[in-house]
Design an enzyme around this catalytic site. Structure first.
Site, PDB file in Angstrom:
ATOM      1  N   SER A 280       0.856  -1.179   0.000  1.00 39.27           N
ATOM      2  CA  SER A 280       0.000   0.000   0.000  1.00 39.27           C
ATOM      3  C   SER A 280       0.894   1.232   0.000  1.00 39.27           C
ATOM      4  O   SER A 280       1.970   1.228   0.598  1.00 39.27           O
ATOM      5  CB  SER A 280      -0.882  -0.008   1.248  1.00 39.27           C
ATOM      6  N   GLU A 293      -7.234 -10.221  -6.999  1.00 44.21           N
ATOM      7  CA  GLU A 293      -8.338  -9.257  -7.146  1.00 44.21           C
ATOM      8  C   GLU A 293      -8.514  -8.838  -8.606  1.00 44.21           C
ATOM      9  O   GLU A 293      -9.638  -8.688  -9.092  1.00 44.21           O
ATOM     10  CB  GLU A 293      -8.076  -8.022  -6.279  1.00 44.21           C
TER      11      GLU A 293
END
Ligand code: ARG
Length: 461
Positions: A280, A293
């Site tokens: 992140s 994802e």
């Protein structure tokens, strides 16, 4: 700016508007078909010569020129322009530039309407092989993992609630079956599209003495299509191929969903390798399952491709309509997306670690032995509906007394039914529960190993 004269421009007095050229061109995406277009044209030219429709020397000149065009495209020496409209016109123009009027004989007894479906059929034949190879690699990896994890016990879920313990290998082989059906679907789709469309011409066939089976043989088609109108109108095989791709993506997305969930701190069943996760930009502790994802997300694109093609075909009048040019972008997108996803997912699966202890511990909780307790009573002659009710009462008792089923004593069990004996506690350890399910399709270690052996025999491994 010099404007090129269109090959079909005979009856036109005015030049095509530049905006129309830009609007209607497909060259920027159908150039992908150049190899197949050339392969089809070479076979067509040879057939024309064989039938005496054009001279042998003319066919030879056409074939040689087409081969050198192919070579030049492959070397990046030819660039196409919007004014070329589509790959068929672009190649014909280049051919005529090289060999003059003889090149103009290639399009004899052919229309772009049958030519374009030939190209797509040849394209799909090649792509079917690619997709099948990728599916096979994924399945091979699943078998390797299933063998490695043959002792790993995990909780099986229904309704996302812990249901019954299963072998992780059994879970992995479930996906082997799904991808196996996908491979069969692609193979089945091929049976229907692997037919020669050439000869249908615009829609009604041709008055010239062509030999369709000769062309079919040259292009390795087992047969020819049987109705010229159907041939130029039909795009079923495109919808079918994308459907097969959509189902494959759906399977991948379900697998991804489990891996995403399982890699969360709450589950902690799997660790996806650093190489296939991302961080992140703000939270230093994060390791995100982005690849899984993205595969899940890209499934949506392929569904969109399928819906685009089905909608394109709905209510379309016989036979060819220019709308059909819109079939290619969704098809190409579905093929590329599916191949990319299969490839990266297989790579990722090769670098995944399972936390065996955590999975086993999770398998123990949630009263997942309840069905086995009910079945234990059935073995002692208690009707299942009764044993189900008795076990339900035991679970309620456990909840009330903050106990798990394996923490109950024999005396406690006996209070609920006198058929309970000393062996009940042994019967409800996960390994025993798993190995009790030894019928075909069950999760018993022996059964799972037998399935692996069966698969290895079938696939010649
Ligand atoms: N680019 C066209 C397509 O993809 C080729 C066929 C054009 N045929 C025609 N009659 N305009 O459908």
């Amino acid at each position: 700016m010099t404007r090129s004269k269109k090959a079909w421009g005979g009856r036109f007095k005015k030049e095509t508007a530049r905006s129309v050229e830009e609007f209607s061109a497909s060259i920027h995406f159908d150039k992908k078909l150049y190899r197949f277009d050339i392969e089809g044209s070479i076979a067509h030219a040879r057939m024309l010569a064989k039938q005496g429709i054009i001279a042998k020397s003319e066919a030879a000149a056409i074939v040689t020129a087409l081969e050198s065009i192919l070579n030049d495209i492959e070397k990046g020496k030819i660039s196409f322009s919007i004014a070329d409209e589509d790959i068929h016109m672009a190649l014909e123009k280049e051919l005529m530039r090289r060999i003059g009027d003889i090149g103009g004989k290639l399009h004899t007894a052919r229309s772009r309407n049958d030519q374009v479906v030939l190209d797509v059929r040849l394209f799909l034949r090649a792509e079917t092989e690619n997709v099948l190879m990728l599916l096979q690699k994924l399945q091979t990896r699943l078998i390797a993992l299933a063998k490695k994890e043959i002792k790993t016990i995990m909780p099986g879920y229904t309704h996302m609630q812990k249901a019954q313990p299963v072998l992780l290998s059994h879970y992995l082989l479930a996906f082997w079956e799904m991808f196996g059906r996908d491979a069969a679907r692609f193979g089945d789709c091929k049976k229907r599209f692997n037919l020669l469309p050439l000869g249908a011409a615009a829609l009604a066939g041709t008055g010239l003495p062509i030999n369709r089976s000769a062309t079919a043989q040259m292009l390795d088609f087992p047969d020819v299509t049987k109705n010229s109108m159907d041939t130029v109108a039909d795009r079923d095989f495109i919808a079918e191929f994308i459907f097969a791709a959509a189902v494959t993506m759906m399977h991948l997305s379900r697998f991804c969903e489990d891996l995403i969930l399982w890699s969360s701190d709450e589950f902690g069943f799997v660790e996806i390798s650093d190489a296939y996760t991302t961080g992140s930009s703000i939270m230093p502790q994060k390791k995100n399952p982005d690849i899984a994802e993205l595969v899940r997300g890209k499934t949506a694109r392929v569904y969109g491709d399928l819906v685009s093609v089905l909608t394109l075909l709905k209510g379309l009048p016989m036979t060819y309509n220019r709308d059909l040019q819109e079939d290619k972008e969704p098809l190409f997108d579905a093929v590329e997306t599916t191949k990319n996803c299969l490839g990266i997912f297989t790579e990722m699966l090769g670098e995944i670690g399972f936390d065996r202890d955590k999975m086993l511990r999770a398998a123990l909780g949630g009263f997942s032995q309840a069905t086995d307790i009910a079945e234990y009573l059935v073995e002692k002659g208690v009707p299942f509906r009764q044993s189900h009710g008795i076990t339900g009462k035991i679970v309620a008792y456990c909840i009330k007394n903050k106990k798990s089923l394996e923490e109950m004593t024999i005396t406690e069990y006996k209070k609920f039914h006198n058929s309970f004996a000393d062996d009940i506690l042994d019967r409800i350890i996960p390994k025993k529960m798993i190995n009790a399910r030894r019928h075909t399709g069950g999760t018993a270690t022996k059964t799972v190993l037998a399935r692996i052996r069966e698969i290895e025999k079938e696939t010649g491994k």
